[in-house]
Each structure stands twice: as structure tokens, then as C-alpha cells.
Design an enzyme around this catalytic site. Structure first.
Site, short mmCIF file in Angstrom:
data_model
loop_
_atom_site.label_atom_id
_atom_site.label_comp_id
_atom_site.label_asym_id
_atom_site.label_seq_id
_atom_site.Cartn_x
_atom_site.Cartn_y
_atom_site.Cartn_z
N ARG A 2 -8.42 -1.50 8.17
CA ARG A 2 -9.81 -0.53 8.15
C ARG A 2 -9.97 0.17 9.59
NH1 ARG A 2 -14.40 -2.10 3.44
NH2 ARG A 2 -13.97 0.72 3.08
N CYS A 3 -8.91 0.69 9.98
CA CYS A 3 -9.05 1.41 11.90
C CYS A 3 -9.18 2.77 11.32
CB CYS A 3 -7.33 0.49 12.03
SG CYS A 3 -5.89 1.29 11.70
N GLU B 135 -12.30 4.53 6.18
CA GLU B 135 -12.70 3.72 6.81
C GLU B 135 -13.47 3.53 8.13
OE1 GLU B 135 -8.64 4.59 7.61
OE2 GLU B 135 -7.91 2.32 7.81
N GLN C 140 0.70 -1.08 -0.24
CA GLN C 140 0.03 0.12 0.22
C GLN C 140 0.84 1.65 -0.04
OE1 GLN C 140 -2.52 -2.04 2.97
NE2 GLN C 140 -3.53 -0.17 3.25
N1 MCN Z 1 -13.42 9.24 -1.49
C1 MCN Z 1 -15.17 10.35 -2.07
N2 MCN Z 1 -15.06 11.83 -1.43
C2 MCN Z 1 -14.92 11.63 -0.69
C3 MCN Z 1 -13.52 10.55 0.33
C4 MCN Z 1 -13.59 9.75 -0.65
O1 MCN Z 1 -15.56 10.25 -3.56
N3 MCN Z 1 -15.25 13.48 -0.13
C5 MCN Z 1 -13.75 8.51 -2.33
C6 MCN Z 1 -12.44 8.45 -2.67
O2 MCN Z 1 -11.96 9.43 -3.99
C7 MCN Z 1 -11.74 7.18 -2.85
C8 MCN Z 1 -12.77 6.45 -1.80
O3 MCN Z 1 -13.45 6.81 -1.61
O4 MCN Z 1 -11.80 6.69 -4.28
C9 MCN Z 1 -11.83 6.26 -0.28
O5 MCN Z 1 -10.38 7.54 -0.18
P1 MCN Z 1 -10.22 7.87 1.22
O6 MCN Z 1 -11.47 8.41 2.62
O7 MCN Z 1 -9.93 9.15 0.55
O8 MCN Z 1 -10.12 6.40 1.05
P2 MCN Z 1 -7.63 5.90 0.87
O9 MCN Z 1 -8.34 5.79 -0.87
O10 MCN Z 1 -7.43 6.60 1.39
O11 MCN Z 1 -8.45 4.24 1.17
C10 MCN Z 1 -7.53 4.28 2.59
C11 MCN Z 1 -8.69 3.10 3.17
C12 MCN Z 1 -7.97 2.02 3.90
S1 MCN Z 1 -7.59 2.89 5.02
C13 MCN Z 1 -9.02 0.42 4.26
S2 MCN Z 1 -7.89 0.02 5.42
C14 MCN Z 1 -9.14 0.69 2.55
C15 MCN Z 1 -10.29 1.38 2.60
O12 MCN Z 1 -9.78 2.09 2.42
N4 MCN Z 1 -9.32 -0.47 2.31
C16 MCN Z 1 -9.92 -1.16 1.42
N5 MCN Z 1 -10.90 0.97 1.35
C17 MCN Z 1 -10.90 -0.41 0.25
N6 MCN Z 1 -11.77 -0.65 -0.18
C18 MCN Z 1 -11.12 -1.64 -0.88
N7 MCN Z 1 -12.03 -2.10 -2.22
N8 MCN Z 1 -9.95 -2.46 -0.69
C19 MCN Z 1 -8.87 -2.25 -0.13
O13 MCN Z 1 -8.50 -2.64 0.82
CU1 CUM Z 2 -5.68 0.92 9.88
S1 CUM Z 2 -6.03 -0.04 7.81
MO1 CUM Z 2 -5.67 1.30 6.57
O1 CUM Z 2 -5.60 1.95 7.40
O2 CUM Z 2 -5.01 0.73 5.26
#
Ligand code: MCN
Ligand code: CUM
Length: 788
Positions: free
Chosen positions: A373-374, A743, A223
């Protein structure tokens, strides 16, 4: 006049664009690490320890070496010759790559077998004979601090106990004073179980060392490709593998959920072997290895206390945590925060006295600490505050929804400084909860429950109104191994107006190829379908810390917006030149600049970009590219209001989740469909620890549920119909007002479910049950209280 397309037509922000990446995923065209096949590639399999704690007396590889196809067996002693048998963890602890003397947990890597096929490697693995001398392990974290407990980390000079660190925050004196005088004090002991992320794809890599060019290409399921590249350079720099000689490629990933943040010994062994034999080496874990040995999550033992008034005002909280880190502290936390963001545990409520303390200990269990997912321990924090809030409501006989509405931080009080020092950027908690209550018809449900209680039927309603904290992070406070936690975007627009954009993050299924394109489309007016998004190749992408802790939108998403705006500034200059007006005379509407008062005089973004390569103003740099490293001024604080309704069968303890309403607030939404998908998946991973998942060890340190026969991962069958909705409170400091969401559902769901179940059982004097709450636990609790 040129009519520009609308935001919807170009796939801008706020639209449910279908995910670009899905075309390849659903047609089997994804390229995962196990799809990487290189000429002359060798395969690696790993011998693992059957014991939780044992001395290694001898490793006999003779029979293994006779297995056709086996080319080498690597032990800790072999790696020791190159000083590659230890590595740093992301929390600046140390971890064996392969042991030389002692194994510290069941399923620990003991030796690696290298062969010409994966089957030969597996046969070779079965033929390695290891002689162990088992020792009595430390499994119970409470006993690990007993004076007579064996000291596990004898590798650390002068270490006299199993204590790792003590961390505290808040005002102890003030909090103790409030507790001493409070009308009402409640207390519960909770365990947030050790769980495991069961992503569809397990971990693995192909290490490809090219001796001639002294260059390593590392294909791996990570990641955080850039951070891993730096870690490899730190571990292997002394043998000549310096950072410019390392390319990490993270291809498509079949789910990460945090489990693909850590550096596992398997990666390092594969690199070492490829380095020594000069051939590519593939290592792919099997399902049981993934479940038994990879980074665990949670395992927090929490004593939670709340003090308040008889009429429901929350005055103070106290949390005492014992964290079981297993053999080493391999959490993926920001350096300054050994408990991650646990200190968000004061929750969504307005009070100013809290004290939190955590002790971390070593035991003979696999290492890890934050995955699943924490949001860096927010799951544990939210469980503690939301459970103890319900406990307080129960104690004083007040409706838990009413109690929450009474105590919420008010929307006009943002930005709000929490008693542990966080500056909550924005929120409207009342609105979210009222919307959730309206959606479930809360008062009607309470009336139904009252009727059912008269008949002895068990129905429960549980709430969770949580505050998340994501977007690590501002560089003044956030780093991992010293590397500041900014993130990056680089946008290149080609002469014909189509673009490629690269990021320091790495999607594992979150849909970044779609949503980043939407942000750029919105900012620049270039259709999202014409914007190619690339992540995961350290040779091409700008440096970033990766995707975890829902940080991609708060950091790299912001970088995309800011880089786009830099380009728009350049576009304005070019448009002014082309239209022969001053920049101040121009106005922007998505996709074009036009002259104020003369809208027929305009230049589209495509015309402007073309000019940047063909006819740019004298003195201006040619081309149309921008990069931005975004260092956020603050974190973002998403929130949610979840309500769960359960019916419980008294005779069997069977729990039926009748309804689950989730109202999330992640500020401005980039793609509503993707956010809904994130919430559905996250809620399912929330019901998992609440009702099903827990890694269980016996006294000897044997894992009792090391396969999917016994470790229960919920499927569509177990999942209720998720009812989702949202409120929008934009982040005031984020360039597009967005907050992370990935998360939130996993953070928020478990206490809603636990609260619903305890609510159903509360007439019988049950005030708390530890998750996972199984039918047996319910039945046993009812039996003990004489209810059945
Ligand atoms: N998004 C959006 N509008 C927002 C916020 C987010 O449209 N206001 C969209 C983003 O553009 C992105 C998605 O939602 O496409 C997730 O965005 P974000 O909250 O920024 O999180 P990350 O992209 O950094 O993803 C990490 C988060 C984590 S830490 C874990 S753990 C997890 C999760 O995402 N692992 C996943 N969701 C997952 N989903 C899938 N399918 N697979 C994983 O391994
Ligand atoms: Cu703590 S699980 Mo996500 O932060 O990749």
C-alpha cells in the site's frame, strides 16, 4: 412523461451503495485460487534455503522420490535444460527461478516437489537433502558497498560491486547554496523498515497446460493479469507458449496490497512442471513462506535535511537514500522511475529548492521493493518530508500546524509545478488541515498538553499533511517493461438494457464490482444493479496494467466514464432518429433523452438500447458496445491532513493512541462507504509499520520474526477508533473529477503517529525515533536522556 429515477435510486456516483461482491464474500461463496480443483491435478511444494548465502554442493532427491505420491522433484539443473531457470523482474533485473549453484537469501526456492496430494508434496519436501556450503552474507546495506564486500551478483558479467543504480533529481547547486546560507538547518537519519503485506490469502496458482491444444490456463492471485500474461509469454515464448496460447485468470483475491504484483518463482515452476508433465499443478504458499520469501516493502535508509528561516519559512530540502533491494531489484515500479514516485518528497509545501539522490544495493535478503500500500514509494517520501517538517518546527519552537499553514501551496496556485517536475493537479491543503484541527479541537489539545507537561506527563500531538501521487500513468512517462500504463473499460449493453462491463484492472477487495457499476450508472442512467462488472480474465477483459498504486479509479474508472460517454453519444443519435428530431434538439437527464421544450417526448436509455438491436438508424452499426483505453493526461494528486494524539506511560513506554483524525481529499467520491472502508483499512496498515511491523534479520541473514508469533500484525484490538472525514477538490483533468484513495491512509498515517510520539518525548531532547516505535524504544530513549 417518463419520470427517471434519481442518481441515488439507480446507484450512481456519491452514494454509499452496499458492496455487490460482499453477498458472496460473507457467505463463503467467493472463488479463490485454492478453490480451483481440476481433474488429475498435482500439488507442488517448495524446498527453501536455510541459509542466506551458500553454495549448493548437492541435492539428493532419492528419499523424496520414495515418499508415496511424489511424482517428481524439480531442481534448477532440470529447468536449465529448457532455459527456464532465470526470469526477468518487473524492473528489468534478472532473478533465478531455481538456483543451479548458489542460494542468495534465506527461504529462497531451491527445489520443487510434485505429488498427488499437498500432504505428499510436503512430506517429499522434508525428504529432499540439500548439501550447502555456507558463505558469509552481506546483510547490512551500508556494508554492501565496502570494497571488501563479496560481489553478490556474479551472474552479471563484469559486475564488480553490489551497487544497482544511482538516481538523482532536483537542482544540487541551487539547493546546496540555499542550505549554505540558511538561518536554520535540521537533519535526521531515518530508516523506513522492511515490512511485509500480510494479506489473508497467501499467493498461489494453478497452472493448467493442455498439451493437445498447446494452451496454458493460469489461475493465479495476481493484481495484474494482463501484464503477467505478457511476462509469461516473454519467458516461455521460446518453448512455444506464445501470448495467444496463454489465458491468465485471477479469481477472487483475498487481499493483495501490492504483494500480488510481482512474478514469483513458484508461478514459473508450476507452469514449467505443468508444461512438462501435461497435468495441472497447484502451488499455494503457506503463511511462513509468504512472510519470509515474498516481495518485501520499503527498506529505505534516508538522510533528510530541511533548510528554512527562523520564523518558519521552508526554503529547501535534501534527501539521500540508500535502498536495500535484497538479492535482485524486483520492484514493481514504472520503468523510468527506479525509486517510484519518491520525488513527491517535497510534499505539500511551497519552496523551489530540492535535491534527492538514491543508491540501490544488493544484499542477501529476499527481493521486492514496493509492495504494501505504498503508491510506488510515496510512503517513504511522505515519512521523510513530514518527519523533517516537524523536526524543523521543533527546532525553531513553532507550532507544527502553524508552520504547515504558513508553507502550504495555496489553492489558487494549482496546477503547481513541484521542484522535481510533478504538476500537482489540484488541492486545498489549508481547508483539509483546518478541518482536521477543528475536528480534534487542536488548540484545546495543545493547552491540555501544556498542563500535562508541567506534571511530567507524556502527551503528544502529531500531524501529517501529505500529498499523494496516483494514477500511473500518462503513457509518455509511464510504462512497465515497455508496456504503457493506460487502462481500459469495455461496456456491452444487452438488448433489454442490462450491461456487462470488463476492465483491465483487478480488485483484491477494493469493491470494483460496485464502484465501476456506479460510474456507468451515473453516466448512462442504467441502474448499477443491472451492470455486471468483470475483471481478471485475460481472454475476456480488455488489456490493462492492473490494480496497484491506487490507479484503478484514475485510469480504468476514467475509461468507464469515457466509454459510457461514447455510448451516450450513440444513444443521442438513436433517440433523435426515434423521436424524429435533430440531435441538437435533445437534452439528457440521467436515464433518458427528451426534446427541449417538450419533455413528454422522450426515450429512456432502455428504449434506446433496445432500438440499437431492433430498429437502429440506417447506416449505423447495430448493438450497444463501447471500449475505451484511457491514457491519462496527468496523474491525480490526492491529499490528506491527519492528526494523531498519543498518551505515553513514562515508566513502561507504552503508547496509547487516544485519537486519530484523518481528513482525506480524493476529489469527487464514487462511494463514500467504500472510501471510508479503504481509509480504515489503510490507517490500520499505517499504524502497523509505525508501531509494530518490521522484518528483522541477524548478521547471518536469518529472519528473526518469520512467523506471526513474532511479526506483529495489528488487529482490531490495537486499532484506535479512526475518525474520518473528507474535503473534496475534484481533479480537473479526470472525467469524473475523482482521484485515487486506496493507499492515501497508509502513506499518510505513519508520520502522524511518529510525530505524535516524538512530540510527547521532545521535552526530554528526543528529536527522532525510527519506526516501528515500540514501548521498548520509547523507554530506552527516555532512559538515555535521563528522563526516567
Ligand atoms: N473510490 C471512490 N472514490 C474515489 C476514489 C476511490 O469511491 N474518489 C473507490 C474506488 O472505486 C475503489 C476503491 O475506492 O472501489 C479504491 O480505489 P482506488 O483508490 O482507485 O484504488 P484501486 O482500486 O486501484 O486499489 C488499489 C489500492 C492499492 S494499490 C492497495 S496496495 C490496496 C488498496 O487499494 N490493496 C487493497 N486497498 C485495498 N483494499 C482491500 N480490501 N484489499 C487490498 O488488497
Ligand atoms: Cu505499492 S502496494 Mo499497491 O500499489 O498494490
Amino acid at each position: 412523461m417518463i419520470q427517471c429515477k434519481t442518481s441515488k435510486e439507480i446507484g450512481g456516483m456519491g452514494h454509499s451503495l452496499k458492496r455487490k461482491e460482499d453477498a458472496r464474500f460473507i457467505q463463503g461463496k467467493g472463488r479463490y485460487v485454492d478453490d480451483v480443483k481440476l481433474p488429475g491435478m498435482l500439488y507442488m511444494d517448495i524446498v527453501r534455503s536455510p541459509y542466506a548465502y551458500a553454495k549448493i554442493k548437492n541435492i539428493n532427491i532419492d528419499e523424496a522420490m520414495k515418499v508415496p505420491g511424489v511424482v517428481a522433484v524439480v531442481t534448477g539443473r532440470d529447468l536449465e535444460k529448457y532455459n527456464l531457470h532465470w526470469m526477468p523482474t518487473l524492473m528489468s533485473d534478472t532473478q533465478m527461478v531455481l538456483p543451479t549453484d548458489t542460494v542468495m537469501y534465506q527461504a529462497q526456492e531451491v527445489a520443487a516437489v510434485i505429488a498427488t496430494s499437498k500432504y505428499a508434496a510436503r512430506d517429499g519436501r522434508e525428504a529432499v537433502r540439500v548439501e550447502y556450503e555456507p558463505m558469509k552474507p552481506v546483510i547490512d546495506p551500508y556494508k554492501s558497498l565496502d570494497p571488501d564486500a563479496p560481489v553478490l551478483r556474479t551472474d552479471k558479467e563484469g559486475k564488480k560491486d553490489n551497487h544497482i543504480w544511482n538516481w538523482k533529481v532536483g537542482d544540487k547547486q541551487k539547493t546546496d547554496d540555499v542550505f549554505a546560507k540558511a538561518e536554520v538547518v535540521v537533519k535526521e537519519q531515518m530508516h523506513i523498515p522492511r515490512i511485509h503485506v500480510a494479506s489473508i490469502e497467501t499467493c498461489g496458482c494453478v497452472a493448467d497446460y493442455d498439451k493437445v491444444n498447446n494452451h496454458l490456463t493460469m489461475y493465479m492471485t495476481t493484481q495484474a493479469p494482463h501484464a503477467i500474461r505478457t511476462v509469461i509469454a516473454l519467458v516461455a515464448g521460446h518453448v512455444g507458449l506464445t501470448e495467444e496460447k496463454i489465458r491468465v485468470i485471477s479469481p477472487d483475491i483475498g487481499g493483495g496490497f501490492g504483494g500480488k504484483v510481482p512474478v514469483y518463482p513458484g508461478y514459473v515452476i508450476a507452469i514449467a512442471v505443468s508444461f512438462l508433465v501435461g497435468k495441472p499443478v497447484k502451488w499455494i504458499e503457506d503463511r511462513s513462506e509468504n512472510l519470509q520469501a515474498d516481495s518485501f516493502a520499503r527498506d529505505y535508509h534516508i538522510t533528510a535535511e530541511m533548510a528554512g528561516t527562523k520564523d518558519g519559512k521552508i526554503l529547501a530540502t535534501r534527501f539521500k537514500v540508500l535502498a536495500d533491494h535484497g538479492y535482485t531489484d524486483a520492484s514493481a515500479n514504472p520503468s523510468k522511475f527506479p525509486t517510484g514516485m519518491f520525488s513527491i518528497a517535497t510534499g505539500s509545501y511551497d519552496y523551489d529548492a530540492t535535491y534527492m539522490e538514491c543508491d540501490a544495493v544488493y544484499t542477501n535478503k529476499p527481493p521486492g521493493g514496493v509492495a504494501y500500500r505504498c503508491s510506488f514509494r510515496v510512503t517513504e517520501a511522505v515519512h521523510a518530508i513530514e518527519r523533517i517538517t516537524d523536526r524543523f518546527a521543533l527546532e525553531i519552537g513553532k507550532d507544527p500546524a502553524e508552520l504547515r499553514l504558513q508553507n502550504f501551496i495555496k489553492k489558487e496556485d494549482f496546477p503547481w509545478k513541484s521542484p522535481t517536475g510533478w504538476i500537482y493537479d489540484s488541492g486545498d491543503y489549508h481547508k483539509g488541515l483546518l478541518k482536521a484541527m477543528d475536528t480534534v479541537d487542536y488548540h484545546q489539545l495543545r493547552a491540555e498538553q501544556a498542563e500535562k507537561r508541567k506534571r511530567g506527563e507524556l502527551m503528544g500531538i502529531g500531524l501529517s499533511t501529505f500529498t499523494e501521487v496516483v494514477g500511473a500513468g500518462p503513457s509518455k512517462d509511464f510504462d512497465i517493461l515497455g508496456i504503457k500504463m493506460f487502462d481500459s473499460a469495455e461496456i456491452r449493453v444487452h438488448p433489454t438494457g442490462k450491461a456487462i462491463a470488463r476492465f483491465g484492472t483487478k480488485s483484491q477487495g477494493q469493491g470494483h464490482e460496485t464502484t465501476y457499476a456506479q460510474i456507468i450508472a451515473e453516466e448512462l442512467g442504467i441502474p448499477a444493479e443491472n451492470i455486471q462488472i468483470e475483471e481478471g480474465d485475460t481472454d475476456t477483459a480488455p488489456y490493462g496494467l492492473g490494480t496497484y498504486a491506487s490507479r484503478s479509479t484514475p485510469t480504468a474508472g476514467a475509461a468507464a466514464a469515457v466509454a459510457s460517454r461514447k455510448l451516450r453519444d450513440k444513444a443521442r443519435k438513436i433517440a433523435a432518429y426515434l423521436l424524429e428530431v435533430s440531435e441538437d434538439d435533445l437534452e439528457w437527464e440521467p436515464g433518458k433523452f427528451f426534446v427541449k421544450g417538450a419533455p413528454e417526448k422522450s426515450k429512456t436509455i432502455q428504449e434506446i438500447v433496445f432500438a440499437s438491436y431492433t430498429n437502429h438508424p440506417p447506416g449505423m452499426e447495430a448493438g450497444f458496445e463501447a471500449t475505451h483505453y484511457y491514457d491519462p493526461p496527468n496523474l491525480t494528486f490526492p491529499s490528506g491532513a491527519y492528526i494523531c494524539v498519543v498518551d505515553i506511560d513514562k515508566e513502561t513506554g507504552a503508547i496509547h493512541v487516544r485519537r486519530f483524525v484523518a481528513i482525506d481529499d480524493c476529489g469527487n467520491i464514487i462511494n463514500p462507504m467504500i472510501v471510508q472502508g479503504q481509509v480504515h483499512g489503510g490507517l490500520t496498515q499505517g499504524i502497523a509499520p509505525a508501531m509494530y511491523e518490521e522484518l528483522i534479520y541477524d548478521e547471518a541473514g536469518n529472519i528473526l520474526n518469520g512467523t506471526f508469533m513474532d511479526y506483529l500484525v495489528p488487529t482490531a484490538v490495537e486499532s484506535p477508533k479512526w475518525e474520518t472525514g473528507h474535503t473534496v477538490t475534484p481533479s480537473p483533468h479526470h472525467p469524473i473529477g475523482a482521484k485515487g484513495v486506496g493507499e492515501s491512509p497508509t502513506v499518510g498515517a505513519p508520520p502522524a503517529i511518529a510525530n505524535a510520539i516524538v512530540d510527547a518525548l521532545s521535552p526530554y531532547g528526543i528529536t527522532h525515533l525510527d519506526i516501528p516505535i515500540t514501548p521498548f524504544k520509547v523507554w530506552k530513549a527516555l532512559k538515555e536522556k535521563g528522563a526516567i
